[in-house]
Design a protein around this motif. Structure first.
Motif, PDB file in Angstrom:
ATOM      1  N   ARG A  42       0.837  -1.189   0.000  1.00  0.00           N
ATOM      2  CA  ARG A  42       0.000   0.000   0.000  1.00  0.00           C
ATOM      3  C   ARG A  42       0.875   1.243   0.000  1.00  0.00           C
ATOM      4  NH1 ARG A  42      -3.956   0.909  -1.840  1.00  0.00           N
ATOM      5  NH2 ARG A  42      -4.695   2.413  -0.292  1.00  0.00           N
ATOM      6  N   PRO A  43       0.347   2.373  -0.497  1.00  0.00           N
ATOM      7  CA  PRO A  43       1.143   3.605  -0.538  1.00  0.00           C
ATOM      8  C   PRO A  43       1.511   4.092   0.862  1.00  0.00           C
ATOM      9  CG  PRO A  43      -0.825   3.788  -1.913  1.00  0.00           C
ATOM     10  CD  PRO A  43      -0.986   2.558  -1.085  1.00  0.00           C
ATOM     11  N   LEU A  44       2.643   4.748   0.953  1.00  0.00           N
ATOM     12  CA  LEU A  44       3.040   5.366   2.208  1.00  0.00           C
ATOM     13  C   LEU A  44       2.100   6.521   2.545  1.00  0.00           C
ATOM     14  CD1 LEU A  44       6.916   5.561   1.812  1.00  0.00           C
ATOM     15  CD2 LEU A  44       5.687   4.278   3.581  1.00  0.00           C
ATOM     16  N   ARG A  45       1.879   6.740   3.837  1.00  0.00           N
ATOM     17  CA  ARG A  45       1.177   7.944   4.266  1.00  0.00           C
ATOM     18  C   ARG A  45       2.008   9.155   3.824  1.00  0.00           C
ATOM     19  NH1 ARG A  45      -2.128   5.900   8.727  1.00  0.00           N
ATOM     20  NH2 ARG A  45      -1.325   3.862   9.374  1.00  0.00           N
ATOM     21  N   PRO A  46       1.362  10.287   3.552  1.00  0.00           N
ATOM     22  CA  PRO A  46       2.117  11.459   3.092  1.00  0.00           C
ATOM     23  C   PRO A  46       3.296  11.829   3.988  1.00  0.00           C
ATOM     24  CG  PRO A  46      -0.208  11.829   2.757  1.00  0.00           C
ATOM     25  CD  PRO A  46      -0.090  10.518   3.490  1.00  0.00           C
ATOM     26  N   GLN A  47       3.121  11.684   5.318  1.00  0.00           N
ATOM     27  CA  GLN A  47       4.216  11.964   6.238  1.00  0.00           C
ATOM     28  C   GLN A  47       4.693  10.697   6.946  1.00  0.00           C
ATOM     29  OE1 GLN A  47       3.865  15.599   8.661  1.00  0.00           O
ATOM     30  NE2 GLN A  47       1.999  16.093   7.527  1.00  0.00           N
ATOM     31  N   GLY A  48       4.480   9.582   6.311  1.00  0.00           N
ATOM     32  CA  GLY A  48       4.927   8.329   6.885  1.00  0.00           C
ATOM     33  C   GLY A  48       4.335   8.075   8.257  1.00  0.00           C
ATOM     34  N   ALA A  49       5.128   7.520   9.159  1.00  0.00           N
ATOM     35  CA  ALA A  49       4.652   7.206  10.502  1.00  0.00           C
ATOM     36  C   ALA A  49       4.259   8.447  11.296  1.00  0.00           C
ATOM     37  CB  ALA A  49       5.718   6.413  11.255  1.00  0.00           C
ATOM     38  N   ASN A  50       4.728   9.616  10.889  1.00  0.00           N
ATOM     39  CA  ASN A  50       4.356  10.850  11.595  1.00  0.00           C
ATOM     40  C   ASN A  50       2.872  11.169  11.468  1.00  0.00           C
ATOM     41  OD1 ASN A  50       6.973  11.393  12.510  1.00  0.00           O
ATOM     42  ND2 ASN A  50       7.514  12.442  10.608  1.00  0.00           N
ATOM     43  N   ASP A  51       2.204  10.562  10.489  1.00  0.00           N
ATOM     44  CA  ASP A  51       0.765  10.788  10.329  1.00  0.00           C
ATOM     45  C   ASP A  51      -0.075   9.952  11.295  1.00  0.00           C
ATOM     46  OD1 ASP A  51       0.444  12.762   8.407  1.00  0.00           O
ATOM     47  OD2 ASP A  51       0.614  11.359   6.737  1.00  0.00           O
TER      48      ASP A  51
END
Length: 214
Positions: A42-51
């Motif tokens: 799946r695609p990464l969150r825009p800010q990765g784990a920071n989201d």
């Protein structure tokens, strides 16, 4: 933390009752296995784990097509891939935790909904949350419109609701995720809370001993 304290309180009672021998060592030490077919890309969150700010709890089963054998993990993987949905984690009836999606990636588990009056979360909770599915089935009334009366009538009473092993593993997984991503207890919610007009889960039989509502 709150959930670790909860576990420390119920652990002696389970030990005295002889329950832990049946539940397995992973309940006192977190064990996460990879999904049977491997991680779903799946695609990464825009800010990765920071989201990651929330955790959403769900229920899943194969009771619509296999009401007498609804908890085969391979079928859960099939449901995810067929319907193009998925959660980050699935907890089976014995309390084993499986990971289907990496935490830093967006899993398609929340769908449309809203929370806390925050417009950033409206229909966008996937970006900000980790989804956890428990293998379980709701009450007959909750499932009637979901799977239809014929399948509903075939479900065994012991397959409705959730197991003690699942609750214990859920506590351990939540403790891990809350510590890792600094998620406060008030940011744990159910699918029904986010989408009350669409979703029932985890439902009235979800007897997890916390203050969150169904």
């Amino acid at each position: 933390m709150k959930r670790l304290l909860l576990f420390s309180l119920i652990f002696p009672a389970l030990l005295a009752a002889g329950c832990l021998a049946e539940m397995g060592a992973h309940l006192v030490e977190l064990e996460i296995k990879p999904a049977p077919g491997g991680l779903i890309n799946r695609p990464l969150r825009p800010q990765g784990a920071n989201d990651i700010r929330y955790i959403m709890l769900h229920a899943i089963s194969d009771c619509a097509e296999n009401p007498t054998d609804p908890f085969q993990m391979e079928r859960i993987e099939y449901i995810f891939r067929t319907y193009q949905v998925e959660a980050h984690y699935v907890i089976d009836r014995e309390g084993q935790i499986y990971q289907f999606v990496q935490d830093a990636c967006e899993a398609r588990h929340a769908g449309s909904g809203t929370w806390a009056g925050d417009p950033k979360l409206t229909n966008k909770m996937n970006r900000y949350s980790i989804g956890i599915e428990l293998l379980g089935i709701g009450t007959a009334a909750e499932m009637e419109s979901v799977i239809g009366p014929e399948a509903n009538a075939l479900i065994r009473i012991e397959d409705r609701g959730y197991t003690q092993a699942q609750y214990l593993s859920l506590d351990l997984l939540l403790e891990h995720l809350m510590d890792r991503y600094a998620i406060p207890p008030e940011n744990i919610l159910t699918h029904r809370q986010y989408a009350p007009d669409r979703k029932w889960d985890p439902g009235e039989l979800f007897a997890w001993p916390t203050s969150i509502s169904q």
